[in-house]
Design a protein around this motif. Structure first.
Motif, short mmCIF file in Angstrom:
data_model
loop_
_atom_site.label_atom_id
_atom_site.label_comp_id
_atom_site.label_asym_id
_atom_site.label_seq_id
_atom_site.Cartn_x
_atom_site.Cartn_y
_atom_site.Cartn_z
N PHE A 6 44.47 51.39 31.73
CA PHE A 6 45.65 50.73 31.20
C PHE A 6 45.26 49.31 30.75
O PHE A 6 44.83 48.49 31.55
CB PHE A 6 46.74 50.64 32.26
CG PHE A 6 47.24 51.98 32.73
CD1 PHE A 6 48.30 52.61 32.10
CD2 PHE A 6 46.64 52.61 33.82
CE1 PHE A 6 48.77 53.84 32.53
CE2 PHE A 6 47.10 53.85 34.27
CZ PHE A 6 48.16 54.47 33.62
N GLN A 7 45.41 49.03 29.46
CA GLN A 7 45.01 47.74 28.90
C GLN A 7 46.19 47.10 28.18
O GLN A 7 46.51 47.46 27.06
CB GLN A 7 43.85 47.92 27.92
CG GLN A 7 42.60 48.52 28.54
CD GLN A 7 41.39 48.36 27.63
OE1 GLN A 7 41.41 47.63 26.66
NE2 GLN A 7 40.32 49.06 27.97
N LEU A 40 44.47 48.35 41.00
CA LEU A 40 45.08 47.18 40.38
C LEU A 40 44.00 46.12 40.16
O LEU A 40 43.71 45.29 41.03
CB LEU A 40 46.20 46.62 41.26
CG LEU A 40 47.27 47.63 41.70
CD1 LEU A 40 48.27 46.97 42.64
CD2 LEU A 40 47.97 48.25 40.49
N ALA A 41 43.35 46.18 39.02
CA ALA A 41 42.33 45.19 38.66
C ALA A 41 43.01 44.06 37.89
O ALA A 41 42.69 43.78 36.74
CB ALA A 41 41.23 45.85 37.84
N THR A 42 43.96 43.44 38.55
CA THR A 42 44.89 42.52 37.89
C THR A 42 44.61 41.05 38.20
O THR A 42 45.47 40.20 38.01
CB THR A 42 46.33 42.89 38.28
OG1 THR A 42 46.40 43.10 39.70
CG2 THR A 42 46.75 44.17 37.58
N GLY A 65 43.63 55.90 37.78
CA GLY A 65 44.18 54.92 36.85
C GLY A 65 43.70 53.53 37.22
O GLY A 65 43.63 53.18 38.40
N ILE A 66 43.36 52.76 36.21
CA ILE A 66 42.93 51.38 36.43
C ILE A 66 43.80 50.48 35.56
O ILE A 66 43.82 50.61 34.34
CB ILE A 66 41.45 51.17 36.05
CG1 ILE A 66 40.56 52.10 36.88
CG2 ILE A 66 41.03 49.71 36.26
CD1 ILE A 66 39.13 52.16 36.39
N ILE A 67 44.53 49.59 36.20
CA ILE A 67 45.37 48.63 35.48
C ILE A 67 44.63 47.31 35.40
O ILE A 67 44.31 46.70 36.42
CB ILE A 67 46.74 48.45 36.17
CG1 ILE A 67 47.51 49.77 36.20
CG2 ILE A 67 47.55 47.37 35.47
CD1 ILE A 67 48.85 49.68 36.92
N CYS A 116 46.74 53.31 46.38
CA CYS A 116 47.02 52.23 45.44
C CYS A 116 46.61 50.91 46.10
O CYS A 116 47.06 50.60 47.21
CB CYS A 116 48.50 52.21 45.07
SG CYS A 116 48.95 50.88 43.92
N PHE A 117 45.75 50.14 45.44
CA PHE A 117 45.23 48.92 46.05
C PHE A 117 44.68 48.00 44.97
O PHE A 117 44.37 48.42 43.86
CB PHE A 117 44.14 49.24 47.07
CG PHE A 117 43.08 50.17 46.53
CD1 PHE A 117 41.99 49.67 45.82
CD2 PHE A 117 43.18 51.54 46.72
CE1 PHE A 117 41.03 50.52 45.32
CE2 PHE A 117 42.22 52.40 46.21
CZ PHE A 117 41.14 51.89 45.51
N HIS A 118 44.56 46.71 45.34
CA HIS A 118 43.95 45.72 44.44
C HIS A 118 42.44 45.90 44.46
O HIS A 118 41.86 46.31 45.48
CB HIS A 118 44.32 44.31 44.89
CG HIS A 118 43.98 43.24 43.90
ND1 HIS A 118 42.72 42.67 43.84
CD2 HIS A 118 44.72 42.64 42.93
CE1 HIS A 118 42.71 41.76 42.87
NE2 HIS A 118 43.91 41.72 42.31
N SER A 119 41.79 45.56 43.36
CA SER A 119 40.35 45.74 43.26
C SER A 119 39.57 44.94 44.31
O SER A 119 38.46 45.32 44.69
CB SER A 119 39.86 45.36 41.86
OG SER A 119 40.21 44.01 41.56
N ALA A 120 40.15 43.83 44.80
CA ALA A 120 39.50 43.02 45.83
C ALA A 120 39.81 43.52 47.24
O ALA A 120 39.37 42.91 48.22
CB ALA A 120 39.91 41.57 45.69
#
Length: 490
Positions: free
Chosen positions: A200-201, A338-340, A175-177, A157-161
């Protein structure tokens, strides 16, 4: 040159804007140093390494005007290509030796007595400079969602950056949030390798269709032999017509230009998605361009694959093996991305910046980050920002914006370097007038039409340039010196 005119400049950040500043200062034979917190240059194109990373500006338009590049592999370039371009430019212009890598600036304090800046780095060393160029970028502080149980997830689990480069993606449940540009690009890239992909949108995005195609080796050779072919793309009338159409649309939501943008996005959705239920899942409930438009050419195709599920429900919690939805659905996952997005209001923060009379940047930026014409700050003498707060935003080249800002900044620097001034900063009255006009105009833009967006500050005001693109270009041609407090003239 006498000591009074011999000025030293610190550049904070070795991304696109920092390199631009360094190249121009070197060309003018001015003394400077570049401080970079990471171990390599490139800014956002260094930090973001996720699969599918692509710039939504045509590659030949996303270059410095003075450094065209014939080697782009496609009409829209990938992240790794863009990073290589900046590395090449830094090498070609002899900038790399001036960059202090792994040297984060933790404090910038203006010294009243000597009228210069004391910078402190993360190693505890102090540096004295007369001028500070803030080129720290905008989207570099990852925003992590507040979801119950996120730390309980047993997979990756990690951020996209903060992509895990050695991660095995094949045949995994992913899964992509998030469905901003990063989320859309990652989902598009991973549908072909994932066993199952859940996107997840919370709020679906409007997508503007764009073309993408590869350049042949023969075409690249033509670019090498004839720069005019590159300029034909960089200054392509249709590309600039689209920019001006977009700009007219966002500053006047009731304009024909905005209607055209919405028609294109809606028609693209209608024509691309065959399943009516999926089409409604992907239909936003706000106007096109209220959030930053997604420019993409294949997401709608990929999202219709059998191994992709678009989840628009609310997440209840993350558990060890997946994500539990509030409606009882459970998605078993091996990887959770986590593409948040990012905290877009931080810029140079968490660096402590203290200006004249002990004024802190945190205080000045309450309730919102702002700058005079997006470049200078009252109370912070000889400090200049590239791609700082209240600058133009949109689907166009920020290199172009930074080059225009440099034209403005350089004229103020010339006053300092000539010895005609010791310090330069905007008058508070001029800044307050600018900010009052900006806020009033920003509230009338499409960004204020009813959506949540990283363009908005904590009070719901767009942190943007609210006038035309041409107005910005005109403003950057020459600073209005009567708006500036110029001290210490010889």
């Amino acid at each position: 040159m006498n000591d009074k005119c011999h000025k030293r400049t610190a550049i904070i950040g070795a991304g696109m804007a920092g390199l631009l500043a360094a190249i121009n200062l070197k060309k003018a034979k001015r003394e400077f140093m570049v401080f970079e917190k990471a171990d390599s240059l490139g800014g956002t194109w260094r930090d973001n390494r996720y699969p599918g990373l692509t710039c939504d500006v045509p590659a030949h338009a996303y270059t410095y005007s003075f450094a065209p590049y014939a080697e782009w592999n496609a009409y829209h370039a990938t992240g790794p290509e863009i990073k290589r371009y900046f590395e090449k430019v830094a090498s070609d212009y002899g900038i790399t030796p001036f960059i202090h890598f792994n040297t984060e600036i933790t404090a910038c304090h203006f010294q009243e007595a000597s009228a210069n800046w004391e910078l402190t780095d993360a190693h505890g060393e102090n540096h004295i400079f007369d001028i500070v160029i803030v080129a720290s970028g905008v989207l570099h502080h990852p925003s992590t969602p507040d979801i119950t149980g996120l730390d309980d997830f047993q997979g990756s689990c990690f951020h996209s950056a903060q992509w895990e480069d050695d991660l095995v993606l094949e045949n995994k449940n992913i899964g992509i949030i998030g469905c901003g540009s990063s989320g859309i690009q990652i989902a598009t890239a991973l549908t072909s390798v994932a066993n199952q992909l859940v996107h997840f949108q919370r709020s679906p995005q409007w997508i503007m269709p764009v073309e993408q195609f590869n350049y042949t080796e023969e075409e690249k050779q033509d670019f090498r032999d004839n720069q005019q072919l590159i300029d034909d793309i960089r200054y392509d009338k249709q590309y600039w017509d689209n920019i001006y159409r977009f700009n007219k649309g966002i500053i006047n939501p009731d304009s024909p230009e905005m209607q055209m943008i919405e028609d294109i996005c809606r028609d693209y959705l209608e024509a691309s998605i065959q399943d009516p239920a999926l089409r409604e899942k992907l239909r936003p409930d706000y106007r096109a361009a209220c959030k930053r438009l997604i420019y993409n050419w294949q997401y709608y195709d990929c999202v219709q694959n059998q191994n992709v599920f678009v989840e628009t429900g609310s997440i209840d919690r993350v558990m060890a093996s997946g994500v539990q939805m509030q409606d009882g659905t459970f998605h078993t996952l091996d990887i959770l991305v986590l593409a948040t997005g990012f905290h877009a209001d931080r810029f140079i923060k968490p660096t402590s910046v203290i200006g004249r009379n002990g004024l802190s940047l945190d205080t000045f930026w309450s309730p919102r980050p702002t700058a005079h014409y997006a470049v200078t700050l009252p109370g912070f003498p000889n400090m200049f920002m590239l791609n700082g707060p209240t600058g133009p935003v949109g689907n166009f080249s920020l290199i172009d914006i930074a080059e225009r800002q440099w034209e403005y900044i350089d004229q103020l620097l010339s006053i300092i370097h000539s010895g005609d001034a010791e310090t330069v900063e905007p008058k508070i009255s001029a800044f307050e007038d600018y900010e009052k006009r900006r806020i009033e105009a920003a509230q009338k833009t499409i960004f204020s039409s009813g959506c949540s967006s990283w363009y908005l500050d904590n009070t719901g005001i767009p942190m943007t340039w609210p006038w035309s693109y041409q107005d910005f270009a005109d403003a950057m041609q020459q600073p209005i010196l009567s708006e500036y407090d110029i001290r210490g003239a010889s």
